[in-house]
Design a protein around this motif. Structure first.
Motif, PDB file in Angstrom:
ATOM      1  N   ARG A  40       1.095  -1.212   0.444  1.00 26.69           N
ATOM      2  CA  ARG A  40       0.028   0.317  -0.261  1.00 26.69           C
ATOM      3  C   ARG A  40       0.639   1.203  -0.271  1.00 26.69           C
ATOM      4  O   ARG A  40       2.207   1.369   0.505  1.00 26.69           O
ATOM      5  CB  ARG A  40      -1.198   0.405   1.212  1.00 26.69           C
ATOM      6  N   VAL A  67       6.364  -3.285   9.965  1.00 20.83           N
ATOM      7  CA  VAL A  67       5.201  -3.810   9.339  1.00 20.83           C
ATOM      8  C   VAL A  67       3.571  -3.045  10.360  1.00 20.83           C
ATOM      9  O   VAL A  67       3.260  -2.892   8.815  1.00 20.83           O
ATOM     10  CB  VAL A  67       4.761  -5.466  10.235  1.00 20.83           C
ATOM     11  N   ALA A  68       4.087  -2.120  11.265  1.00 19.61           N
ATOM     12  CA  ALA A  68       2.920  -1.293  11.157  1.00 19.61           C
ATOM     13  C   ALA A  68       3.004  -0.549  10.723  1.00 19.61           C
ATOM     14  O   ALA A  68       2.208   0.164   9.598  1.00 19.61           O
ATOM     15  CB  ALA A  68       3.540  -0.922  12.439  1.00 19.61           C
ATOM     16  N   GLY A 126       4.785  -0.835   5.052  1.00 14.55           N
ATOM     17  CA  GLY A 126       4.541  -1.498   6.192  1.00 14.55           C
ATOM     18  C   GLY A 126       2.632  -1.471   5.717  1.00 14.55           C
ATOM     19  O   GLY A 126       2.280  -0.777   4.526  1.00 14.55           O
ATOM     20  N   VAL A 127       2.126  -1.775   6.713  1.00 16.61           N
ATOM     21  CA  VAL A 127       0.356  -1.246   6.721  1.00 16.61           C
ATOM     22  C   VAL A 127      -0.050  -0.390   6.402  1.00 16.61           C
ATOM     23  O   VAL A 127      -0.664  -0.106   5.613  1.00 16.61           O
ATOM     24  CB  VAL A 127      -0.174  -2.134   8.036  1.00 16.61           C
ATOM     25  N   ALA A 128       0.756   0.366   7.301  1.00 19.89           N
ATOM     26  CA  ALA A 128       0.413   2.187   7.459  1.00 19.89           C
ATOM     27  C   ALA A 128       1.427   3.815   7.544  1.00 19.89           C
ATOM     28  O   ALA A 128       2.214   3.032   8.399  1.00 19.89           O
ATOM     29  CB  ALA A 128      -0.643   2.459   9.009  1.00 19.89           C
ATOM     30  N   ALA A 138      -4.409 -11.988  13.296  1.00 17.28           N
ATOM     31  CA  ALA A 138      -4.550 -11.443  11.947  1.00 17.28           C
ATOM     32  C   ALA A 138      -2.672 -12.493  11.627  1.00 17.28           C
ATOM     33  O   ALA A 138      -2.494 -13.332  12.486  1.00 17.28           O
ATOM     34  CB  ALA A 138      -3.957  -9.622  12.312  1.00 17.28           C
ATOM     35  N   HIS A 147       0.435  -5.760  12.775  1.00 22.15           N
ATOM     36  CA  HIS A 147      -0.944  -5.203  11.285  1.00 22.15           C
ATOM     37  C   HIS A 147      -1.767  -4.446  12.052  1.00 22.15           C
ATOM     38  O   HIS A 147      -2.562  -3.710  11.073  1.00 22.15           O
ATOM     39  CB  HIS A 147      -0.757  -6.829  10.948  1.00 22.15           C
ATOM     40  N   GLY A 161      -1.393  -0.910  12.913  1.00 23.96           N
ATOM     41  CA  GLY A 161      -0.892  -0.593  11.104  1.00 23.96           C
ATOM     42  C   GLY A 161      -2.675  -0.799  10.849  1.00 23.96           C
ATOM     43  O   GLY A 161      -3.236   0.951  10.698  1.00 23.96           O
ATOM     44  N   LEU A 162      -3.207  -1.120  11.028  1.00 18.46           N
ATOM     45  CA  LEU A 162      -4.883  -1.040  10.901  1.00 18.46           C
ATOM     46  C   LEU A 162      -5.538   0.408  11.436  1.00 18.46           C
ATOM     47  O   LEU A 162      -6.603   0.974  11.461  1.00 18.46           O
ATOM     48  CB  LEU A 162      -5.672  -2.095  10.646  1.00 18.46           C
ATOM     49  N   GLY A 189      -6.659  -6.618   5.127  1.00 16.07           N
ATOM     50  CA  GLY A 189      -5.613  -6.433   4.942  1.00 16.07           C
ATOM     51  C   GLY A 189      -5.486  -4.802   4.959  1.00 16.07           C
ATOM     52  O   GLY A 189      -4.898  -3.425   4.290  1.00 16.07           O
ATOM     53  N   VAL A 190      -7.284  -4.068   4.814  1.00 15.66           N
ATOM     54  CA  VAL A 190      -6.935  -2.766   4.807  1.00 15.66           C
ATOM     55  C   VAL A 190      -7.703  -2.330   5.415  1.00 15.66           C
ATOM     56  O   VAL A 190      -8.608  -2.915   6.331  1.00 15.66           O
ATOM     57  CB  VAL A 190      -7.968  -2.417   3.950  1.00 15.66           C
TER      58      VAL A 190
END
Length: 698
Positions: A130, A221-222, A242-244, A503, A532, A535-536, A577-578
């Motif tokens: 992303r 990862v975050a 990363g997720v964010a 997760a 994870h 980050g979400l 994942g989003v």
């Protein structure tokens, strides 16, 4: 006075006063040194994060208590997330302490384990990252520190708006200067007094710099930067993000390496001090990928203070299934367990159509196969050759072939390097006993098979040494998720349903310190799952700017149930994942948490899950439309097998910001029996699904 987990001081390994013992008159002289164990003391009432007290008043109460027991200056004082201190106290001081008024909890310090396992040498290929998300949000990571030189944390263009309220500092130390803090790594602190600076390994850095690698992986990862090229051993492994990727990171190092790696971990005193600092710094998300502790202990009380400061708190459930329940029992913490099974798959096919599927990302290859134990180098045992140890294979018998290697003895990636050095064309790695398979980044095309498949393949190869086999990527989507067998489940007698969700926690790619010899590695465990989820949470905060309790609800109700797994193992299910898109939330006012803790009514909170005992036949929850438009929502009870669960009303129409109460009624067997569970599923007319997991512990 309250005690952790309802235990007495004796149960904590601390001395109780003898019957009729004198109190303050016989206390040690004020300020006398104590050489006893490090003890964590929490006073009743909230810290300054709850907004009801100021630090001077809390410090005065601490001073009065320390004077009453004859103790000097403590190791740590906490005033923000909670009101308390950590001090070395003698048995006499502990005896006096037990009779003092106004104490909420006394706990002996302990070293908690990190909730992940790092593998520096094996890397699964990266996926399409992303590119945006999380701008303006600060994730506070309480862990083993961070490696600021990683490209995952570079001060790159495109980070978006700066955080509005973060007030953290950049603490210098060994190998760390103020220049190591940037627009990406916005804060760095370190805490070692509980663990002990004299107990860390010689390679450790008394600073926020990461040596273990765990904190760097969690942070990457975050919120690792997007679009980074990943290379391992001069091979391209894809691009990373990363997720964010636009979120900022504040590192709070409270976990340390010991001379014996078995002693690695995080002193509770250091962790609580890190949480107290992070709350004072005003982070937006607080991530703790460490386990240990049960019930509402000192750390959970500190995390309550973080929740009262409007911070989204995310914690790892731990990897102790079968020996301990999920960590982070407080309902104000989003507790995350691990799911596995979504790895890339490889295929080993025989002439005639027979095939086996395992973990792997192999390029298509065909050739004759050889069992590694049948190709030992001169002077090497069949056992060493079978494990594909370096230098153990005879290149005359291995060159150009697909080599079947046994798991064990050395690292998985080392086996494929040995095959490559001997001239092997590809590798099939087989387990010798039940266990997980992996999809590592290997030196030669590799498929990792289960023990049963490996035995079948081995017998076939032994009977057909001259026949060609084929290897390729398995078609279709990655394997089906399942709850990891080692992921800790929730306590059916606990104060809240845990974990909240799961997760991916198996072979997750993340950055590692360059001192490891590589820049990337994989790690497994609820640490990866926690990263994870953190980050979400940052994505949601950046998109919606909602209160922390609403973000927590939107996050934990967005899971997708995993078939065959109870809600005490998976909560609402596997997180997406989003960023979640639901419009319905179960909000909890910030001061409701502490009120419920004080009155022992945590089960009455408006949490996004229900843990109902045999004494309970009804429960009430309130849902709020947090979407931008009026919407019609309907609810269905699903999954229950031995009880009838009804919900009233079945549908509501809510304007933006409008709330509605609904009642859950349970009927059926009331005696002891197996767990029954299911979920309440709210569907919105404009899209979005809100899942509220329910466990009936009857």
């Amino acid at each position: 006075m309250g005690r952790i987990l309802g235990c007495s001081l004796l149960a904590l390994g601390l001395a109780l006063p003898a019957a009729g013992a004198a109190l303050a008159d016989d206390a040690p002289a004020s300020g006398s040194p104590a050489t006893g164990p490090l003890t964590l003391v929490t006073l009743q009432g909230a810290g300054t994060s709850a907004g009801s007290k100021d630090a001077a008043e809390l410090l005065a109460r601490q001073d009065a208590l320390l004077a009453a027991i004859g103790a000097g200056e403590p190791v740590y004082r906490w005033t923000t997330a909670l009101n308390g201190f950590a001090a070395h106290l003698s048995e006499d001081q502990l005896s006096v302490l037990d009779d003092q008024p106004g104490i909420a909890a006394i706990e002996a310090d302990q070293v908690r384990p990190l909730a992940g396992r790092t593998t520096m040498a094996s890397v699964r290929g990266a996926t399409t990252p992303r590119l945006r998300g999380g701008a303006g949000v600060v994730i506070g990571v309480v862990d083993s520190g961070i490696a600021p030189e990683s490209p995952a944390f570079a001060d790159v263009p495109g980070l978006g708006r700066d955080p509005r309220s973060f007030a953290g500092a950049c603490a210098e130390g060994e190998g760390w200067s103020s220049a190591d803090c940037t627009r990406k790594v916005v804060g760095a602190r370190w805490f070692v007094e509980g663990f002990g600076a004299d107990r860390v390994r010689s390679s450790e850095s008394l600073s926020a710099r990461d040596v273990l690698g765990h904190g760097t992986q969690v942070s990457s990862v975050a919120a690792g930067n997007a679009g980074i090229s990943v290379r391992v051993d001069d091979r391209d492994a894809g691009r990373y993000g990363g997720v964010a990727p636009q979120a900022r990171i504040a590192a709070y190092k409270a976990c340390w390496g010991a001379p014996d790696p078995a002693g690695d971990g995080c002193s509770t005193a250091d962790v609580v001090a890190a949480v107290d600092a992070a709350v004072a710094d005003r982070v937006d998300v607080l991530s703790l990928a460490l386990a240990g502790g049960e019930g509402i202990d000192t750390l959970q009380r500190a995390l309550l203070g973080a929740a009262e400061a409007d911070i989204v708190v995310v914690g790892a459930s731990g990897n102790t299934s079968g020996s301990a329940y999920a960590a982070h029992a407080g309902p104000w913490v989003t507790t995350v367990g691990s799911a596995v099974g979504r790895m890339s798959r490889g295929l080993v096919a025989l002439p005639g159509g027979r095939s086996w599927t395992g973990g792997g990302r192999p390029a298509a290859v065909a050739g004759r196969a050889v069992l590694a134990q049948d190709a030992p180098a001169p002077g090497v045992s069949r056992r060493a050759a079978g494990q594909c140890r370096r230098g153990a294979l005879d290149s005359r018998r291995v060159a150009g072939r697909i080599v079947v290697c046994r798991r064990g003895g050395i690292g998985r990636i080392d086996k494929s390097e040995a095959v490559s050095q001997a001239g092997g064309r590809a590798m099939v790695l087989v387990n010798l006993r039940p266990g997980a398979v992996s999809a590592d980044f290997h030196s030669v095309p590799t498929v990792h098979l289960s023990a049963a498949a490996g035995r079948e393949l081995g017998r076939w190869v032994a009977r057909h040494p001259g026949v060609r086999v084929r290897m390729s990527r398995a078609s279709g989507t990655p394997g089906t998720r399942r709850t990891a067998p080692w992921s800790a489940s929730g306590d059916p007698r606990g104060v809240a349903l845990k974990p909240d969700a799961v997760a991916d926690g198996d072979a997750v790619l993340g950055a590692v310190p360059e001192t490891s010899g590589r820049s990337w590695g994989v790690f497994s465990g609820s640490s990866a799952a926690t990263a994870h989820a953190s980050g979400l949470a940052a994505l949601l905060l950046a998109e919606r700017d909602a209160p922390a309790a609403v973000v927590r609800s939107l996050l934990v109700t967005s899971g997708t149930p995993i078939r065959g797994s109870s809600v005490l193992a998976q909560g609402s299910g596997a997180l997406p994942g989003v960023a979640p898109t639901g419009h319905l939330a179960l909000d909890v006012p910030r001061h409701a948490w502490r009120r419920a803790l004080r009155t022992h009514r945590l089960d009455a909170l408006n949490t996004s899950s229900l843990l109902m005992s045999a004494r309970q036949t009804t429960a009430v929850r309130t849902v709020t439309n947090v979407g931008p438009r009026p919407e019609y929502f309907s609810v269905t009870a699903r999954g229950f097998t031995s009880h009838r669960v009804t919900v009233r009303p079945l549908a509501v129409r809510l304007r933006p910001g409008q709330s509605a109460r609904f009642t859950i009624t349970v009927s059926g067997p009331t005696g002891p029996g197996r767990l029954d569970d299911g979920e309440l599923v709210w569907l919105g007319a404009l899209g979005g699904t809100t899942r509220v997991p329910v466990a009936l512990t009857r």
